[in-house]
Design a protein around this motif. Structure first.
Motif, PDB file in Angstrom:
ATOM      1  N   GLU A 176      31.619  11.382  -1.041  1.00 34.04           N
ATOM      2  CA  GLU A 176      30.834  11.855  -2.190  1.00 34.04           C
ATOM      3  C   GLU A 176      30.134  13.155  -1.792  1.00 34.04           C
ATOM      4  O   GLU A 176      29.363  13.171  -0.832  1.00 34.04           O
TER       5      GLU A 176
ATOM      6  N   SER B  98      24.858  17.957  -6.372  1.00 38.58           N
ATOM      7  CA  SER B  98      25.517  16.986  -7.220  1.00 38.58           C
ATOM      8  C   SER B  98      24.595  16.666  -8.389  1.00 38.58           C
ATOM      9  O   SER B  98      23.434  16.304  -8.177  1.00 38.58           O
TER      10      SER B  98
ATOM     11  N   SER C 271      24.330  14.170 -10.241  1.00 41.24           N
ATOM     12  CA  SER C 271      23.825  12.795 -10.263  1.00 41.24           C
ATOM     13  C   SER C 271      22.700  12.569  -9.267  1.00 41.24           C
ATOM     14  O   SER C 271      21.970  11.580  -9.368  1.00 41.24           O
TER      15      SER C 271
ATOM     16  N   SER D 152      33.312  12.261 -13.304  1.00 41.57           N
ATOM     17  CA  SER D 152      33.972  11.178 -12.592  1.00 41.57           C
ATOM     18  C   SER D 152      34.717  11.727 -11.407  1.00 41.57           C
ATOM     19  O   SER D 152      35.109  12.895 -11.364  1.00 41.57           O
TER      20      SER D 152
ATOM     21  N   PHE E 171      29.801  20.438 -11.775  1.00 40.08           N
ATOM     22  CA  PHE E 171      29.726  19.571 -10.616  1.00 40.08           C
ATOM     23  C   PHE E 171      30.009  20.272  -9.301  1.00 40.08           C
ATOM     24  O   PHE E 171      29.854  19.673  -8.268  1.00 40.08           O
TER      25      PHE E 171
END
Lengths: 119, 112
Positions: free
Chosen positions: A48, A62, A64, B2, B99
């Motif tokens: 990740e 990132s 998130s 995703s 992203f």
């Protein structure tokens, strides 16, 4: 040759802030196009991407995890520091730093450091 | 955003060829020729095998090749060898407004 090495605590408690340092050699973070990224991998799971910092101090996160991450560099010390706030057991992972000379191509990696989040 | 989609596992016999797919979207794989592939053996750091879709770093065997069509990138390993058994991850640039970097979920390659 290019080498990178991660350092930091192996165990942190929930809600604490994690500070990891990537110490590198063989390149300069003041060279145009160069960057250092952080990538993590929970046990048995996938990689990740977390954050990237470039030679011009451009910083990318990132989405998130953006609210919890800060990446900085110290060019004179050849170091990049990643801080992650409000640690949770789900953040238990091996954390890698890596060199990039072109966006998302990570051509040299550190050995990784396992961080466990537990009370 | 995703993760890129990879098959969980693939297998092949020594000497055979296998292909691992990596499906993204028009925002990442489909928009940039900045797909890379990494090999990871257990307990080791990832190793760059392919970058910019089809380029091989110095020292990587020419048995490894990469390609892309639309939103799907592929890694092909020919002449499978026992030491190729590892996890493989694809990665793509996804644009500086979103992203930036996205990885695939990983594929376990088993050499039978």
């Amino acid at each position: 040759q290019i080498t990178l090495k991660e350092s930091g605590p192996t165990l942190v408690k929930p809600t604490q802030t994690l500070t990891l340092t990537c110490t590198f050699s063989g390149f300069s973070l003041s060279t145009s196009g160069v960057g250092v990224g952080w990538i993590r991998q929970p046990p048995g799971k996938a990689l990740e991407w977390l954050a990237l910092i470039y030679w011009n101090d451009d910083k990318r996160y990132s989405p998130s995890l953006k609210s919890r991450l800060t990446i900085t560099k110290d060019t004179s010390k050849n170091q990049v520091v990643l801080t992650m706030t409000n640690m949770d057991p789900v953040d238990t992972a091996t954390y890698y730093c890596a060199h990039t000379g072109a966006y998302s191509t990570f051509d040299y990696w550190g050995q990784g450091t396992l961080v466990t989040v537990s009370s | 955003q995703s993760a890129l989609t990879q098959p969980a596992s693939v297998s092949g016999s020594p000497g055979q060829s296998i292909t691992i797919s990596c499906t993204g979207t028009s925002s990442d794989v489909g928009s940039y020729n900045l797909v890379s592939w990494y090999q990871q053996h257990p307990g080791k750091a990832p190793k760059l095998m392919i970058y910019e879709v089809s380029k091989r770093p110095s020292g990587v065997s020419n048995r490894f090749s990469g390609s892309k069509s639309g939103n799907t990138a592929s890694l092909t390993i020919s002449g499978l060898q026992a030491e190729d058994e590892a996890d493989y991850y694809c990665c793509s640039y996804a644009g500086s407004s979103t992203f930036d970097v996205v990885f695939g979920g990983g594929t376990k390659l088993t050499v039978l």
